[in-house]
Design a protein around this motif. Structure first.
Motif: not given
Lengths: 347, 275
Positions: A319-320, A64-67, A107-112
Motif C-alpha cells: 500500500h505504500d 497503510h503508509e510509511i515515511i 494517508g501519512l505525509t511529512l511536512s518540515v
C-alpha cells in the motif's frame, strides 16, 4: 599394525568424517539462494523480519503508509486504534507509538516547517485531515469542504492522501470520496478544487495518492494516481491537467519521490484471478518504468508499456513504500493478515 | 600426535563456522526457494466451442516454464510443455501449472471447454432478475456466451433470492444433460449455488420433478473461481423448469456471516445428442 599406525589411520578417517560437515556446509551455503527481486538498476533482497513486533503489545491492522522523518526514523501509520503511529529506528527497533483516535488512518505525509517535523494524517472514517506534531499533538483539523457544494454530506468526503508545498500550502486527494483534489493554504483555507469523479483526463477513478514533484525545480507539478485507471496524472499547481502516464495492469497507490525516481506500491495486478497480487514499481527521471519488484520485467514496445503483473507470490497488498538514504525500501501492506512492514535492501 | 589433534580441532571449527554463516543468511533474507510462482495467466477466446477456440498461457518470468494436461490431472514437468497458443476443438479440461528452477511451482489454473448447447426457443422467468446485476436480461443464460472472472462483464446475472425459470424447446427434445455455470468470489460476497430443483414437462403443461444430486461446496477462506454443475437428465421433454437458490446464510468465517450471499450465473448449457 602398531598402535601409532592405527591411530594415524583412525584420525584420518575421523578427519574425513569431520570434513564432511564442512563440505555439506559449503554445499548448503551454495544451495541457499537469497531471493532477488526487481529489474535493471533497482534490485533488492527481502527481509521479512524487519520491524516485527509482538502483536499483543503493538498490534497492526492495515499498514497503510510509511515515511521517514528528519531524524531518519521510520514512521508507520496503521488503522489499529491501539497505536495508530508506530515509530521504528532504521534497524527495525521500536522507538515509540502514539495515536488512538484514527480509525480510518490512511494517508501519512511529512511536512518540515522551519526545521520542525509535522505529520498530515488523513482519516476516511472521521472524514478529516489532521495535522499533528511529530509526537502526536493535534494542531489543525480539516473537515469536509461543505462550502464547495460538491459534497452533500461529510460522509462523502473520504480523504486518502496529502502533499505539502514549501510555503505550507497543502493538497488533499479525496480518493475514497468524491474524487476531488483540494488545495488549502497553510492556515487551512480552501483555495481551489479540481478533479472529481469521471473518466475525462482531468478526472479520477480512485484519486488515491498525491505528491509534489519538484525534480524539475523550475516547473514543480503535482503527481496524482488514478489507481482504478492504472494511471499517474500530472497537474499544474493551479489544478490544470498536463498529462498522464499509463501503467497498464498496475493499481498504483501513491507516488513517492526519492532522488530522481518515483516509487510506488502496487495494490493488485489488474487481471489477477487470485488475491494478494500486488508488487512494487519504480520509474526513472523520465517517468519510464525501470523495475517492478515481484512482477514482470517492464517492457516498452512502440513507446507503450506492456501490461504488468505479479510473477511471484511475495507481496500481498502493498500500500505504500518509504525509501531511506541508503536506497533501501520499507513496504507497508493493506489486508495482509496484520503483518508488519517488509524491508528491501538494495543490491 | 598433538599436531593431529590440533588439525582435527581446526577442521571442526571451520565446519561449524561455515554452518553458522549459512544459517545466518537464512535468517536475514528471504530465500528464493520459499517463494511460490504466481499462476500462469490464461486467456481464452470462448469456452463454449462452436467450431474451435484458442487458449494462451503466460508467465513472463525468466526461466519459468508452463506445463499442461488435457485430462484434468495436475501437470508435472513431464507433462506437455506449453510453447504456443493451443487450438481447442473438443470439450475438455485444460490444466496449467508454472515451474521454475528457483521457486516453488505455482498453483494450477483450469479451463473447462464446453460443447455449444442446443438453441432454446424461449426462456421465461417466474421470479424477476435483480435490478443491480441483470446481465443482458433473461437471455444472458442462454446466449452461448460464458462470463469472465469479472462479474461486471455483462455476461453474469446476479441474484440474492431463488431464481425460477421455465425453458421452452418448442419441440420434443431428448435432453441429455444441463450445465449450470456460476461464479465464486467470496470477497465480493458471491457464493456457490445452494440448491437446485428441476422438473420436466413432456406436454409443456404438467411438470414432473427429476431427482438430481445437490451441490456440495465448502471452503473456509476467500476464493475466486468459476464453477459448473453438470446435471444428467436423459429425458424427452418440451419444457424444463429450473429453480436455483443462492447461499441463504454466509458461513461464519466470512465478514458477511449470516447474510444472504449473491449468486452469479453466466450460462445454462442444454446438451442434446445433436448439438
Amino acid at each position: 599394525m602398531n598402535r601409532r599406525k592405527f591411530l594415524h589411520k583412525s584420525v584420518c578417517v575421523s578427519a574425513g568424517i569431520l570434513t564432511l560437515p564442512m563440505y555439506s556446509g559449503a554445499y548448503t551455503f551454495n544451495n541457499h539462494k537469497d531471493l532477488i527481486i526487481g529489474h535493471n538498476s533497482h534490485q533488492y533482497k527481502v527481509d521479512m523480519t524487519w520491524g516485527n513486533l509482538k502483536a499483543e503489545k503493538v498490534p497492526v491492522k492495515d499498514c497503510h503508509e510509511i515515511i521517514q522523518d528528519s531524524k531518519g526514523r521510520i514512521v508507520m501509520l496503521t488503522n489499529h486504534i491501539k497505536n495508530n503511529i508506530i515509530v521504528y529506528d532504521k534497524s527495525g527497533k521500536l522507538m515509540e507509538t502514539w495515536g488512538t483516535t484514527y480509525p480510518g488512518a490512511h494517508g501519512l505525509t511529512l511536512s518540515v516547517e522551519n526545521g520542525e517535523d509535522f505529520l498530515f494524517i488523513t482519516d476516511y472514517e472521521r472524514h478529516q485531515i489532521i495535522k499533528t506534531t511529530i509526537d502526536g499533538k493535534e494542531i489543525m483539523t480539516i473537515d469536509y469542504p461543505a462550502d464547495t457544494g460538491k459534497y452533500a454530506s461529510r460522509e462523502e468526503f473520504k480523504p486518502t492522501e496529502t502533499t505539502v508545498l514549501k510555503n505550507g500550502d497543502f493538497y488533499v486527494a479525496d480518493g475514497y470520496g468524491n474524487q476531488f483534489i483540494l488545495h488549502y493554504s497553510h492556515k487551512g483555507e480552501l483555495l481551489n478544487v479540481f478533479g472529481g469523479r469521471g473518466t475525462e483526463n482531468d478526472q479520477f477513478l480512485n484519486a488515491h495518492g498525491i505528491c509534489l514533484d519538484q525534480r524539475d525545480t523550475a516547473n514543480p507539478v503535482l503527481l496524482i494516481t488514478a489507481r482504478e485507471q492504472n494511471k499517474l496524472k500530472r497537474f499544474s499547481l493551479d489544478g490544470n491537467y498536463l498529462s498522464s502516464i499509463e501503467v497498464r495492469g498496475a493499481l498504483i497507490c501513491r507516488p513517492v519521490i526519492h532522488g530522481n525516481e518515483i516509487y510506488f506500491a502496487v495494490l493488485k495486478s489488474r487481471e489477477a484471478t487470485h488475491d494478494n497480487s500486488g508488487f512494487l514499481l519504480i520509474m526513472n527521471d523520465k517517468n519510464e518504468v525501470v523495475s517492478c519488484p515481484g512482477a514482470t520485467r517492464p517492457i516498452y514496445k512502440n513507446n507503450s508499456l506492456a501490461e504488468l503483473y505479479q510473477t511471484i507470490k511475495l507481496f500481498q497488498h502493498p500500500h505504500d513504500v518509504c525509501v531511506d538514504e541508503d536506497d533501501n525500501m520499507y513496504v507497508a501492506q493493506w489486508n495482509s493478515g496484520q503483518t508488519y512492514p517488509i524491508k528491501l535492501t538494495r543490491i | 600426535m598433538r599436531n593431529i589433534w590440533i588439525i582435527v580441532f581446526m577442521i571442526c571449527f571451520c565446519s561449524c563456522k561455515k554452518n553458522n554463516e549459512a544459517s545466518e543468511l537464512t535468517k536475514t533474507y528471504v530465500q528464493a526457494g520459499e517463494i511460490q510462482l504466481t499462476n500462469p495467466r490464461i486467456k481464452v477466446d470462448n469456452v463454449i466451442i462452436d467450431t474451435s477456440s484458442k487458449i494462451t498461457a503466460s508467465l513472463q518470468l525468466d526461466k519459468a516454464a508452463i506445463y499442461y494436461t488435457k485430462d484434468g490431472s495436475e501437470p508435472t514437468q513431464t507433462s506437455e510443455k506449453y510453447t504456443k497458443a493451443i487450438l481447442v476443438s473438443e470439450p475438455g479440461i485444460y490444466t496449467f501449472k508454472a515451474f521454475h528452477p528457483d521457486f516453488r511451482p505455482s498453483e494450477i489454473e483450469t479451463v473447462t471447454f464446453y460443447k455449444k448447447g442446443t438453441n432454446v426457443y424461449d426462456i421465461s422467468l417466474v421470479t424477476p432478475l435483480n435490478e443491480k446485476y441483470p446481465g443482458q436480461g433473461k437471455n444472458t443464460l442462454i446466449n452461448h456466451k460464458k462470463g469472465t472472472s469479472n462479474f461486471r462483464d455483462g455476461q453474469w446475472i446476479g441474484i440474492t433470492e431463488p431464481l425460477i425459470a421455465i425453458v421452452d424447446f418448442k419441440n420434443t427434445t431428448f435432453l441429455e444433460s444441463v450445465d449450470i455455470g456460476y461464479l465464486v468470489n467470496t470477497s465480493a460476497w458471491i457464493f456457490p449455488i445452494q440448491s437446485i430443483s428441476i422438473s420436466s414437462s413432456e406436454d409443456g403443461i404438467n411438470f414432473i420433478a427429476i431427482e438430481i444430486p445437490q451441490p456440495i461446496e465448502q471452503f473456509n477462506g476467500d476464493i475466486t473461481n468459476q464453477g459448473n454443475i453438470h446435471i444428467p437428465i436423459s429425458k424427452e421433454l418440451k419444457k424444463i423448469k429450473i429453480e436455483i437458490s443462492n447461499t441463504t446464510s454466509i458461513p461464519q468465517w466470512h465478514q458477511g456471516s449470516g447474510n444472504a450471499a449473491w449468486l452469479f450465473m453466466d450460462e445454462w448449457i442444454f446438451n442434446t445428442r445433436n448439438n
